[in-house]
Design a protein around this motif. Sequence first.
Motif, short mmCIF file in Angstrom:
data_model
loop_
_atom_site.label_atom_id
_atom_site.label_comp_id
_atom_site.label_asym_id
_atom_site.label_seq_id
_atom_site.Cartn_x
_atom_site.Cartn_y
_atom_site.Cartn_z
N LYS A 76 0.81 -1.41 0.15
CA LYS A 76 0.05 0.50 -0.21
C LYS A 76 0.10 1.83 0.02
O LYS A 76 0.55 2.44 -0.17
N TRP A 77 1.66 1.66 0.71
CA TRP A 77 3.03 2.05 0.63
C TRP A 77 3.15 2.53 -0.28
O TRP A 77 3.31 3.54 -1.11
N ARG A 78 3.37 1.33 -1.04
CA ARG A 78 4.83 1.70 -2.71
C ARG A 78 3.86 1.94 -3.02
O ARG A 78 4.23 2.67 -4.44
N LYS A 79 2.10 1.86 -3.94
CA LYS A 79 1.61 2.23 -4.40
C LYS A 79 0.93 3.54 -4.13
O LYS A 79 1.10 4.63 -5.14
N ALA A 80 0.86 4.32 -2.75
CA ALA A 80 0.52 5.32 -3.20
C ALA A 80 1.93 6.21 -3.00
O ALA A 80 1.77 7.58 -3.71
N THR A 86 3.92 9.77 -10.26
CA THR A 86 3.21 9.76 -11.21
C THR A 86 2.26 11.15 -11.10
O THR A 86 2.97 12.52 -11.88
N ALA A 87 2.04 11.90 -10.45
CA ALA A 87 0.64 13.30 -9.90
C ALA A 87 2.00 14.51 -10.31
O ALA A 87 1.97 14.73 -10.74
N VAL A 88 3.58 14.10 -9.62
CA VAL A 88 4.23 14.76 -9.43
C VAL A 88 5.04 15.07 -10.98
O VAL A 88 5.42 16.35 -11.19
N ILE A 89 5.46 13.96 -11.15
CA ILE A 89 5.59 14.15 -13.21
C ILE A 89 4.79 14.45 -14.00
O ILE A 89 5.15 15.42 -14.97
#
Length: 102
Positions: A76-80, A86-89
């Motif tokens: 879950k942490w890795r997905k978050a 992805t959002a920052v990129i």
Amino acid sequence: MDDGISREEHNEFCRRIEDENNRQNQRISILEENVRQIGDLALSVQRLATSMESMVKEQEKQGTRLETLENRDGEKWRKAVSYVVTAVIGIVLGYLFKQIGM
């Protein structure tokens, strides 16, 4: 010439034979009890070994379940983190494309 034994000697001989028989019977009884106890002990050890085997199998199952639970939080942490990266990129690329006029 007296070839026979006296009644007293015969009775003494019989008494000694009976005493020896009693002594041997007691020894046999003790040995039978020891054999029974050894058999009981062997059966107890067999039950203990079977119990230990099932306990080891259960511990292995619990270890697998624990590992799954521990990994679930990590996943879950890795997905978050992946979503945030992805959002920052996406934001950075969007900003760059806007700056260069695309």
